[in-house]
Design a protein around this motif. Structure first.
Motif, PDB file in Angstrom:
ATOM      1  N   GLN A 149     -10.380  14.390 -71.391  1.00  0.00           N
ATOM      2  CA  GLN A 149     -11.669  13.748 -71.681  1.00  0.00           C
ATOM      3  C   GLN A 149     -12.671  14.768 -72.216  1.00  0.00           C
ATOM      4  N   ALA A 191     -18.261  14.717 -68.401  1.00  0.00           N
ATOM      5  CA  ALA A 191     -16.833  15.071 -68.441  1.00  0.00           C
ATOM      6  C   ALA A 191     -16.577  16.407 -67.737  1.00  0.00           C
ATOM      7  N   TYR A 240     -16.439   3.116 -71.122  1.00  0.00           N
ATOM      8  CA  TYR A 240     -15.491   3.865 -71.951  1.00  0.00           C
ATOM      9  C   TYR A 240     -14.944   3.042 -73.135  1.00  0.00           C
TER      10      TYR A 240
END
Lengths: 197, 256
Positions: A46, A145, B124
């Motif tokens: 990610q 992230a 997402y």
């Protein structure tokens, strides 16, 4: 004779029970370590994905600014250097080197924004503000992230350092202490500059 | 036995009341007006439209949260990603969280709230359908539309119509919702007054009913409160998030 038989049965039962418990624990810990390791891989992917997105956006952003000639070289050099470091770090799976490349590209963005702010004669195309919003969004996503990655690493490190995780880690040859994603404080913060509409 | 049961129920109640740093979503889920900036009529309209979208297509949940702020520091009180994740917005990570920060407008003769900033968090899997530049335009054009007259209800409602239309047209290839904000404004003016604090009144009502049955403070009271206190203000149903998550992509902008 009878007593000996009972002792034998009790001993065998005890050994079986202990073996069963150890077996269950062993499977449980193996699965747990695999899950923790996979979480780290996902978080790493990610972070890398966000870094790629940011790199593409900043490259587009530079092309939307006209009159950047004298500053362009320095900014491009930073971007290219960051890119080279990414690829090298990614190939060797070196988290520290990747974090370094990450910080370098953040510097390139900051430098680009500062140059634009200090030079009112520079003209930006209509796409610039949209790309700037994208950069801010990606910085926010990168910070999430990185945080997720570090949380997953912390969770893994805690498990493999504690008992009995440290024993199972050695039995199944998992790594000892994984590196955190370190970035100097403030480096990842893009200055909040208002370029108007 | 009775003492033990009381102790267990008391412990369970205390555990469930444990304070979390993030606010819990209201039972109506789609609108969480912590700033008390919106009229109940608007909240119900948004809930019905957004619930329809989710229940028809089973993925996208658009959720609004309003916070009242006194100064800049209050904006940083809650992380938008953590809030999104704790609400679990959208199924298959197809959620959208809109946070609106209001301040009290002391210059106005009437009690009113002024929009100071907004934050958006995208799930997402919704990211490809909401590119940041177009989302930014959509928000700015509709939230600060001059025909909103700075009325929070009109700002949020217009934005919600446009967000819904964006998904209906681009994702589901449906015809967009036809709306008229002037008509909506008239409806808003004619809307009957509905008390905001419905949940609390329900809570008290059930507490009183249970007390009548039991005659005193008893485990039965706790059970009734636990069951009915958790039910929704909307048709006694607690609406929930679809289990979605997000990765920090979104917008944050202060008002210029």
């Amino acid at each position: 004779m009878k007593t000996t038989k009972y002792v034998l049965i009790a001993s065998v039962s005890l050994i079986l029970i202990v073996s069963l418990i150890l077996g269950i624990l062993s499977v449980r810990y193996y699965n747990r370590l695999v899950s923790l390791d996979e979480n780290i891989n996902e978080s790493y992917a990610q972070v890398y994905n966000r870094l790629e997105q940011r790199h593409d956006t900043i490259t587009q952003m530079v092309s939307t600014v006209s009159g950047l000639q004298e500053h362009e070289q320095a900014i491009y050099e930073l971007i290219v250097e960051a890119r080279t470091k990414y690829l090298a770090a990614s190939a060797s799976n070196d988290v520290d080197a990747l974090a370094e490349a990450d910080a370098l590209e953040s510097q390139a963005i900051t430098q680009l924004l500062v140059v634009i702010e200090d030079n009112p004669n520079l003209t930006v195309s209509s796409a610039f503000n949209g790309l700037l919003d994208t950069i801010y969004a990606l910085e926010s996503a990168l910070s999430v992230a990185r945080r997720d990655y570090n949380n997953d690493v912390a969770s893994y490190n805690r498990t493999v350092r504690r008992f009995p995780g440290n024993i199972y880690k050695n039995i199944y040859s998992f790594e000892s202490n994984l590196s955190y994603w370190r970035i100097n404080e403030g480096v990842d913060e893009v200055p909040n500059i208002d370029f108007g509409d | 036995m009775k003492k033990l049961l009381s102790l267990v129920i008391l412990t369970l109640t205390l555990v469930s009341c444990q304070k979390s740093s993030l606010p819990k979503p209201y039972n109506q889920f789609y609108v969480n007006d912590y700033a008390d900036a919106l009229m109940t009529y608007t909240e119900r309209e948004i809930v019905s439209y957004n619930r329809y979208l989710y229940e028809t297509y089973g993925e996208i949940q658009i959720v609004y949260v309003t916070f009242l702020i006194n100064d800049e520091k209050d904006i940083d009180k809650y992380d938008k990603t953590e809030l999104f994740r704790s609400f679990k917005i959208g199924k298959n990570d197809m959620g959208l969280l809109v946070i609106l920060y209001f301040s009290k407008d002391d210059t106005s003769e009437y009690e009113s709230k002024q929009l100071e900033a907004y934050a958006i968090e995208i799930g997402y899997n919704l990211e490809p359908y909401l590119p940041i530049p177009s989302l930014s335009n959509l928000i700015e054009e509709n939230l600060y539309h001059e025909d909103n007259y700075e009325i929070p209800d009109l700002m949020v409602m217009r934005l919600n119509y446009e967000l819904l239309n964006h998904f209906y047209v681009n994702l589901y290839e449906e015809t967009p919702i036809v709306y008229d904000m002037e008509v909506y404004f008239d409806e808003l003016l004619d809307a009957p007054y509905l008390p905001e604090d419905e949940q609390q009144s329900q809570f008290v009502l059930f507490y009183l009913i249970s007390s009548l049955f039991t005659g005193s403070f008893s485990p039965f009271t706790f059970i009734l409160i636990a069951i009915f206190g958790g039910l929704s203000t909307v048709g006694l149903i607690k609406l929930k998030g679809g289990g979605g998550s997000s990765g920090g992509i979104g917008l944050f902008k202060r008002r210029r």
